[in-house]
Design a protein around this motif. Structure first.
Motif, PDB file in Angstrom:
ATOM      1  N   GLY A  43      22.478  12.408 -61.201  1.00  0.00           N
ATOM      2  CA  GLY A  43      21.603  11.499 -61.942  1.00  0.00           C
ATOM      3  C   GLY A  43      20.946  10.493 -61.024  1.00  0.00           C
ATOM      4  N   GLU A  44      21.710   9.980 -60.070  1.00  0.00           N
ATOM      5  CA  GLU A  44      21.161   9.026 -59.099  1.00  0.00           C
ATOM      6  C   GLU A  44      20.110   9.698 -58.216  1.00  0.00           C
ATOM      7  N   GLN A  89      33.169  17.721 -61.698  1.00  0.00           N
ATOM      8  CA  GLN A  89      31.815  18.012 -62.178  1.00  0.00           C
ATOM      9  C   GLN A  89      31.196  16.779 -62.836  1.00  0.00           C
ATOM     10  N   LEU A  90      32.011  15.997 -63.540  1.00  0.00           N
ATOM     11  CA  LEU A  90      31.496  14.769 -64.141  1.00  0.00           C
ATOM     12  C   LEU A  90      31.061  13.772 -63.075  1.00  0.00           C
ATOM     13  N   VAL A  91      31.843  13.653 -62.011  1.00  0.00           N
ATOM     14  CA  VAL A  91      31.497  12.754 -60.912  1.00  0.00           C
ATOM     15  C   VAL A  91      30.230  13.245 -60.224  1.00  0.00           C
ATOM     16  N   ASN A 144      36.694  17.116 -64.043  1.00  0.00           N
ATOM     17  CA  ASN A 144      36.375  15.760 -63.606  1.00  0.00           C
ATOM     18  C   ASN A 144      35.484  15.695 -62.380  1.00  0.00           C
ATOM     19  N   GLN A 148      18.306  12.312 -59.023  1.00  0.00           N
ATOM     20  CA  GLN A 148      17.144  12.567 -59.880  1.00  0.00           C
ATOM     21  C   GLN A 148      16.276  11.323 -59.984  1.00  0.00           C
ATOM     22  N   GLN A 149      16.916  10.188 -60.215  1.00  0.00           N
ATOM     23  CA  GLN A 149      16.174   8.930 -60.356  1.00  0.00           C
ATOM     24  C   GLN A 149      15.436   8.598 -59.061  1.00  0.00           C
ATOM     25  N   GLY A 197      27.930  15.055 -61.502  1.00  0.00           N
ATOM     26  CA  GLY A 197      26.834  14.842 -62.443  1.00  0.00           C
ATOM     27  C   GLY A 197      26.277  13.437 -62.370  1.00  0.00           C
ATOM     28  N   GLU A 198      27.158  12.455 -62.207  1.00  0.00           N
ATOM     29  CA  GLU A 198      26.695  11.075 -62.062  1.00  0.00           C
ATOM     30  C   GLU A 198      25.867  10.917 -60.792  1.00  0.00           C
ATOM     31  N   ARG A 199      26.320  11.513 -59.709  1.00  0.00           N
ATOM     32  CA  ARG A 199      25.568  11.443 -58.444  1.00  0.00           C
ATOM     33  C   ARG A 199      24.237  12.178 -58.579  1.00  0.00           C
TER      34      ARG A 199
END
Length: 141
Positions: free
Chosen positions: A113-114, A105-107, A103, A116-117, A109-111
């Motif tokens: 993504g932010e 790592q999933l959190v 979990n 990266q954007q 990963g979301e950060r």
């Protein structure tokens, strides 16, 4: 852990081409400037050509930009040489039996993504013309 220098090398190549229109534009000359090897330069130039950023003909040392420098962004170059590869990478080898290992790592990963954007938005605001202008100011000093 090795880090990629593809983006900086590709930007270097584009600046070299644009600022040396009557100079030696062979892969040997560019490789000397990069402290690299001609084969790596040719591979990078192939990616830039496939992305439509330069035109070049094998065997002729006359590469040229296909767009004005103010119409080429750092994001264009990043995508040309890195494709969809993200800037940051998760550790995918955590213990699947551990709730934290999966979990967190999933959190993260979301950060990522932010991040990266935000990075892509920033790269889209940097043009090759700006890099060339700053380079020329620096060497004029």
């Amino acid at each position: 852990m090795a880090h990629s220098t593809k983006l900086s090398d590709a930007m270097h190549i584009l600046v070299f081409i644009e600022t040396n229109p009557n100079g030696d534009l062979t892969s040997d000359a560019i490789a000397t400037s990069l402290a690299s090897n001609p084969s790596s330069v040719r591979q990078m130039m192939g990616k830039l050509k496939r992305a439509g950023l330069i035109s070049c003909v094998t065997g002729h040392a006359q590469p040229a930009l296909t767009r004005r420098p103010d119409a080429i962004t750092m994001l264009d170059v990043y995508r040309a040489v890195e494709g969809d590869k993200p800037l940051l990478h998760l550790d995918t080898h955590t213990n699947p039996e551990c709730g934290l290992g999966v979990n967190v790592q999933l959190v993260i990963g979301e950060r990522f993504g932010e991040v990266q954007q935000a990075a892509e938005q920033a790269m889209d605001r940097v043009t090759l013309a700006q890099v060339i202008e700053q380079y020329e100011r620096r060497i004029a000093k």
